[in-house]
Design a protein around this motif. Structure first.
Motif, short mmCIF file in Angstrom:
data_model
loop_
_atom_site.label_atom_id
_atom_site.label_comp_id
_atom_site.label_asym_id
_atom_site.label_seq_id
_atom_site.Cartn_x
_atom_site.Cartn_y
_atom_site.Cartn_z
N VAL A 1 3.55 80.91 34.87
CA VAL A 1 4.04 79.73 34.14
C VAL A 1 2.85 78.83 33.81
CG1 VAL A 1 5.46 77.66 34.29
CG2 VAL A 1 6.33 79.81 35.17
N LEU A 2 2.67 78.56 32.52
CA LEU A 2 1.61 77.67 32.06
C LEU A 2 2.05 76.23 32.15
CD1 LEU A 2 0.59 79.28 28.64
CD2 LEU A 2 -0.77 79.24 30.72
N TYR A 3 3.35 76.06 31.92
CA TYR A 3 3.84 74.71 31.78
C TYR A 3 5.33 74.70 32.06
CZ TYR A 3 3.96 69.95 30.18
OH TYR A 3 4.09 68.61 30.14
N SER A 4 5.79 73.69 32.73
CA SER A 4 7.22 73.55 32.97
C SER A 4 7.56 72.07 33.09
CB SER A 4 7.55 74.34 34.24
OG SER A 4 8.59 73.77 34.94
N GLN A 5 8.56 71.66 32.36
CA GLN A 5 8.92 70.23 32.40
C GLN A 5 10.39 70.04 32.07
OE1 GLN A 5 6.11 67.57 30.58
NE2 GLN A 5 7.63 65.95 30.31
N GLU A 6 10.97 68.98 32.61
CA GLU A 6 12.35 68.62 32.30
C GLU A 6 12.39 67.33 31.48
OE1 GLU A 6 14.91 70.28 36.09
OE2 GLU A 6 15.33 68.28 35.29
N PHE A 7 13.36 67.29 30.59
CA PHE A 7 13.57 66.09 29.77
C PHE A 7 15.05 65.77 29.83
CE2 PHE A 7 10.46 68.95 27.98
CZ PHE A 7 9.38 68.14 27.67
N SER A 8 15.40 64.55 29.37
CA SER A 8 16.82 64.29 29.23
C SER A 8 17.13 63.67 27.87
CB SER A 8 17.34 63.42 30.38
OG SER A 8 16.57 62.25 30.46
N ILE A 9 18.34 63.91 27.43
CA ILE A 9 18.80 63.43 26.13
C ILE A 9 20.12 62.69 26.36
CG2 ILE A 9 19.54 64.09 23.79
CD1 ILE A 9 18.11 66.76 24.23
N ASP B 1 24.23 70.61 28.63
CA ASP B 1 24.84 69.29 28.41
C ASP B 1 26.17 69.11 29.11
OD1 ASP B 1 27.16 69.77 26.61
OD2 ASP B 1 25.70 70.16 25.01
N GLU B 2 26.51 67.85 29.26
CA GLU B 2 27.84 67.45 29.69
C GLU B 2 28.51 66.88 28.46
OE1 GLU B 2 27.65 64.57 32.93
OE2 GLU B 2 25.84 65.59 33.61
N VAL C 1 23.23 67.74 20.82
CA VAL C 1 23.54 66.96 22.02
C VAL C 1 23.82 65.51 21.63
CG1 VAL C 1 22.64 66.01 24.18
CG2 VAL C 1 22.23 68.42 23.60
N VAL C 2 22.96 64.94 20.78
CA VAL C 2 23.14 63.54 20.37
C VAL C 2 24.49 63.37 19.68
CG1 VAL C 2 22.25 61.71 18.87
CG2 VAL C 2 20.65 63.10 20.20
N VAL D 1 27.54 64.13 25.76
CA VAL D 1 27.34 62.85 26.44
C VAL D 1 25.89 62.72 26.91
CG1 VAL D 1 28.07 61.44 28.41
CG2 VAL D 1 29.76 62.79 27.14
N ARG D 2 25.41 63.78 27.50
CA ARG D 2 24.00 63.80 27.93
C ARG D 2 23.59 65.25 28.18
NH1 ARG D 2 26.81 62.08 32.36
NH2 ARG D 2 26.49 59.91 31.86
N ALA D 3 22.28 65.45 28.24
CA ALA D 3 21.80 66.80 28.54
C ALA D 3 20.49 66.76 29.29
CB ALA D 3 21.62 67.60 27.24
N VAL D 4 20.27 67.82 30.05
CA VAL D 4 18.98 68.06 30.66
C VAL D 4 18.35 69.22 29.88
CG1 VAL D 4 17.81 68.89 32.74
CG2 VAL D 4 19.72 67.30 32.94
N VAL D 5 17.08 69.08 29.60
CA VAL D 5 16.35 70.12 28.86
C VAL D 5 15.25 70.64 29.76
CG1 VAL D 5 15.06 70.64 26.76
CG2 VAL D 5 16.78 68.82 26.73
N ARG D 6 15.19 71.95 29.90
CA ARG D 6 14.13 72.54 30.73
C ARG D 6 13.24 73.41 29.86
NH1 ARG D 6 18.94 73.32 33.24
NH2 ARG D 6 19.33 71.80 34.89
#
Ligand SMILES: Nc1ncnc2c1ncn2[C@@H]1O[C@H](COP(=O)(O)OP(=O)(O)OP(=O)(O)O)[C@@H](O)[C@H]1O
Ligand SMILES: [Mg+2]
Length: 147
Positions: free
Chosen positions: A5-13, A80-81, A56-57, A61-66
């Protein structure tokens, strides 16, 4: 062959947050540029993640992005939820949209988002539960030409 893995990150929307809409996919794009992937590969990842983010928008309602990148693969998962998708096959059809008149006024609702995600990814997995939410798994291989 290198699967490190070079890179891994979580975001939220946040759903309905039109003022920040597109910011997660913009960030993903700049991360992939920083890593140094091929521009054609970055373009595909950016298009797919932008369309998934806008869905998602608009519909959740909301989402986690991995985001997870290895030398050979870029994986972006949107969990998403929200209302979920009752008929995924129908949602995948070009032109199918449940966008409201307000969304259409903003330029959305052509029913091209999911078909574009499919076109720009090497593998797309969608699962959804009505009333709970939707999970989208986008896989892009970095070792192939734009397609
Ligand atoms: N995350 C989601 N949660 C619930 N429903 C969704 C989600 N993503 C897509 N959908 C449903 O699938 C339909 C098709 O999505 P698609 O992205 O292809 O088109 P659109 O968003 O309506 O229009 P466009 O993407 O062209 O602006 C949507 O109209 C909506 O009904
Ligand atoms: Mg869409």
């Amino acid at each position: 062959m290198n699967d490190d893995v070079l890179y891994s990150q979580e975001f939220s929307i946040l759903g309905k947050d039109f003022s920040n809409a597109g910011s997660v996919s913009t960030e993903i794009k700049s991360i992939l540029k920083e890593i140094g992937f091929d521009p054609a590969v970055i373009r595909r990842a950016a298009i797919a993640s932008y369309e998934a983010e806008m869905n998602v928008v608009m519909y959740a309602v909301r989402a986690v992005v991995r985001l997870s990148a290895t030398p050979r693969t870029i994986e972006i998962e949107f969990e998403d939820e929200g209302q979920g998708i009752a008929d995924i096959e129908q949602a995948m059809v070009e032109g199918f949209s449940t966008a409201t008149p307000e969304m259409r006024e903003m330029g959305f609702g052509a029913g091209m988002g999911l078909p574009n995600i499919k076109k720009n990814s090497d593998d797309l997995r969608i699962s959804s539960e009505v009333g709970k939410g939707t999970k989208l798994g986008i896989l892009i291989r970095t070792n192939q030409a734009d397609g």
